[in-house]
Design a protein around this motif. Structure first.
Motif, PDB file in Angstrom:
ATOM      1  N   GLU A  45     -17.261 -41.695 -95.859  1.00 53.03           N
ATOM      2  CA  GLU A  45     -17.704 -43.589 -95.710  1.00 53.03           C
ATOM      3  C   GLU A  45     -18.294 -43.902 -96.783  1.00 53.03           C
ATOM      4  O   GLU A  45     -19.155 -43.386 -97.276  1.00 53.03           O
ATOM      5  CB  GLU A  45     -18.608 -43.840 -94.035  1.00 53.03           C
ATOM      6  N   PHE A  46     -17.371 -45.413 -97.543  1.00 53.78           N
ATOM      7  CA  PHE A  46     -18.344 -46.298 -97.816  1.00 53.78           C
ATOM      8  C   PHE A  46     -18.959 -47.406 -97.142  1.00 53.78           C
ATOM      9  O   PHE A  46     -18.734 -48.263 -96.809  1.00 53.78           O
ATOM     10  CB  PHE A  46     -17.286 -46.474 -99.422  1.00 53.78           C
ATOM     11  N   ALA A  47     -20.402 -47.861 -97.879  1.00 53.68           N
ATOM     12  CA  ALA A  47     -21.258 -48.801 -96.789  1.00 53.68           C
ATOM     13  C   ALA A  47     -22.166 -49.269 -98.214  1.00 53.68           C
ATOM     14  O   ALA A  47     -22.600 -48.622 -99.575  1.00 53.68           O
ATOM     15  CB  ALA A  47     -21.844 -48.078 -95.818  1.00 53.68           C
ATOM     16  N   THR A  48     -22.202 -50.482 -98.049  1.00 47.94           N
ATOM     17  CA  THR A  48     -23.155 -51.429 -98.752  1.00 47.94           C
ATOM     18  C   THR A  48     -24.014 -51.863 -98.145  1.00 47.94           C
ATOM     19  O   THR A  48     -24.036 -52.502 -96.705  1.00 47.94           O
ATOM     20  CB  THR A  48     -22.748 -51.860 -99.465  1.00 47.94           C
ATOM     21  N   ASP A  49     -25.408 -52.135 -98.502  1.00 48.45           N
ATOM     22  CA  ASP A  49     -26.421 -52.949 -97.700  1.00 48.45           C
ATOM     23  C   ASP A  49     -26.698 -54.441 -98.199  1.00 48.45           C
ATOM     24  O   ASP A  49     -27.466 -54.793 -98.335  1.00 48.45           O
ATOM     25  CB  ASP A  49     -27.685 -51.679 -97.409  1.00 48.45           C
ATOM     26  N   GLY A  50     -26.490 -54.317 -99.653  1.00 49.91           N
ATOM     27  CA  GLY A  50     -25.425 -55.977-100.491  1.00 49.91           C
ATOM     28  C   GLY A  50     -26.807 -55.558-101.744  1.00 49.91           C
ATOM     29  O   GLY A  50     -26.124 -56.369-102.559  1.00 49.91           O
ATOM     30  N   ARG A  51     -27.411 -54.161-101.930  1.00 47.00           N
ATOM     31  CA  ARG A  51     -27.401 -54.233-103.878  1.00 47.00           C
ATOM     32  C   ARG A  51     -26.370 -53.756-104.157  1.00 47.00           C
ATOM     33  O   ARG A  51     -25.196 -53.297-104.063  1.00 47.00           O
ATOM     34  CB  ARG A  51     -28.893 -53.211-103.078  1.00 47.00           C
ATOM     35  N   PRO A  52     -26.486 -53.481-105.429  1.00 44.20           N
ATOM     36  CA  PRO A  52     -25.444 -53.340-106.540  1.00 44.20           C
ATOM     37  C   PRO A  52     -25.081 -51.536-106.576  1.00 44.20           C
ATOM     38  O   PRO A  52     -25.163 -50.422-107.330  1.00 44.20           O
ATOM     39  CB  PRO A  52     -26.172 -53.888-107.700  1.00 44.20           C
ATOM     40  N   PHE A  53     -24.970 -51.084-105.233  1.00 45.22           N
ATOM     41  CA  PHE A  53     -24.145 -49.201-105.106  1.00 45.22           C
ATOM     42  C   PHE A  53     -24.035 -50.055-103.905  1.00 45.22           C
ATOM     43  O   PHE A  53     -23.688 -50.351-102.612  1.00 45.22           O
ATOM     44  CB  PHE A  53     -25.377 -48.375-105.623  1.00 45.22           C
ATOM     45  N   LEU A  54     -22.891 -48.109-103.671  1.00 46.19           N
ATOM     46  CA  LEU A  54     -22.259 -47.824-102.429  1.00 46.19           C
ATOM     47  C   LEU A  54     -22.805 -46.586-102.474  1.00 46.19           C
ATOM     48  O   LEU A  54     -23.339 -45.861-102.538  1.00 46.19           O
ATOM     49  CB  LEU A  54     -20.370 -47.895-102.486  1.00 46.19           C
ATOM     50  N   GLU A  55     -23.636 -46.550-100.962  1.00 43.82           N
ATOM     51  CA  GLU A  55     -23.770 -45.733-100.538  1.00 43.82           C
ATOM     52  C   GLU A  55     -22.357 -44.703-100.110  1.00 43.82           C
ATOM     53  O   GLU A  55     -21.359 -45.526 -99.862  1.00 43.82           O
ATOM     54  CB  GLU A  55     -24.894 -45.389 -98.703  1.00 43.82           C
ATOM     55  N   TYR A  56     -22.732 -43.262-100.056  1.00 51.58           N
ATOM     56  CA  TYR A  56     -20.953 -42.223 -99.702  1.00 51.58           C
ATOM     57  C   TYR A  56     -21.386 -40.896 -99.409  1.00 51.58           C
ATOM     58  O   TYR A  56     -22.411 -40.031 -98.986  1.00 51.58           O
ATOM     59  CB  TYR A  56     -20.065 -42.117-101.381  1.00 51.58           C
ATOM     60  N   ARG A  57     -20.696 -40.797 -98.080  1.00 53.27           N
ATOM     61  CA  ARG A  57     -20.861 -40.113 -97.620  1.00 53.27           C
ATOM     62  C   ARG A  57     -18.642 -39.032 -97.017  1.00 53.27           C
ATOM     63  O   ARG A  57     -18.368 -40.381 -96.282  1.00 53.27           O
ATOM     64  CB  ARG A  57     -21.595 -40.001 -96.314  1.00 53.27           C
ATOM     65  N   SER A  58     -19.289 -38.090 -97.384  1.00 53.35           N
ATOM     66  CA  SER A  58     -17.778 -37.494 -97.128  1.00 53.35           C
ATOM     67  C   SER A  58     -18.058 -36.015 -95.866  1.00 53.35           C
ATOM     68  O   SER A  58     -19.133 -35.382 -96.227  1.00 53.35           O
ATOM     69  CB  SER A  58     -16.827 -37.149 -97.498  1.00 53.35           C
ATOM     70  N   VAL A  59     -17.656 -35.973 -94.878  1.00 52.09           N
ATOM     71  CA  VAL A  59     -17.230 -34.545 -94.081  1.00 52.09           C
ATOM     72  C   VAL A  59     -15.769 -33.696 -94.000  1.00 52.09           C
ATOM     73  O   VAL A  59     -15.182 -35.099 -93.445  1.00 52.09           O
ATOM     74  CB  VAL A  59     -17.997 -34.574 -92.867  1.00 52.09           C
ATOM     75  N   SER A  60     -15.289 -32.732 -93.855  1.00 48.08           N
ATOM     76  CA  SER A  60     -14.061 -32.331 -93.656  1.00 48.08           C
ATOM     77  C   SER A  60     -14.093 -31.102 -93.255  1.00 48.08           C
ATOM     78  O   SER A  60     -15.195 -30.264 -92.811  1.00 48.08           O
ATOM     79  CB  SER A  60     -13.031 -32.064 -95.428  1.00 48.08           C
TER      80      SER A  60
END
Length: 175
Positions: A45-60
């Motif tokens: 998942e790539f998510a944004t809260d409006g600031r100039p970056f994406l939060e990222y999390r990956s599980v497998s």
């Protein structure tokens, strides 16, 4: 190609990364000279809260021949930022004891109805820090692409005395 039109809630500094935003799921394959080839499922998942970056999390998870989850596999999280000229910086960490700084560029090749519909991103590991007990990953390269609404990813790495080579490849759909 013109600059991407900003999506609602996406900071202009990461407009060229907006095609990543959302949750993705797929089945991929992996191999390396010192391990048996394997199949895996990944949810990222790539998510944004409006600031100039994406939060990222990956599980497998490692899968069996019937696509059933056998055991957890790779997990990573971090942040992706845009830089001038469609550049990208990523800071990723794994609970197995290392953190990486990735640098690269995004090429946007199609925009339809103010949305990026075809793009690719190539990033290389610029710095890799390890805890004393972690496997030593020496180098890495990742290629991401948005093709026909799917997120494709390949990951090449060098570790355990092996030269940099293909390790993971996957095709993911929006979840």
């Amino acid at each position: 190609m013109t600059e991407p039109v900003q999506l609602a809630g996406v900071h202009p500094e990461i407009a060229h990364l907006s095609w990543l935003v959302g949750q993705w799921r797929g089945v991929g394959e992996g191999a390396y000279p010192d391990m048996e080839p394997f199949r895996y499922e990944e949810v990222c998942e790539f998510a944004t809260d409006g600031r100039p970056f994406l939060e990222y999390r990956s599980v497998s998870w490692i899968l069996d021949d019937d696509n059933q989850r056998v055991r957890p596999a790779r997990t990573e999280s971090g942040y992706w930022r845009g830089t001038p000229g469609n550049g990208v910086e990523a800071i990723l960490t794994q609970p197995t004891g290392y953190a990486e700084v990735w640098l690269g560029t995004v090429t946007v090749s199609n925009i339809t109805n103010a949305r990026i519909t075809h793009a690719k991103m190539e990033i290389r590991a610029d710095a890799i820090a390890h805890t004393p007990t972690a496997d030593r990953v020496e180098s890495g390269m990742r290629l991401y692409g948005l093709v026909n609404g799917e997120l494709l990813m390949t990951y090449d790495m060098a570790t355990r005395g092996q030269p940099e080579q293909a390790h993971l490849w996957i095709r993911m759909q929006p979840a």
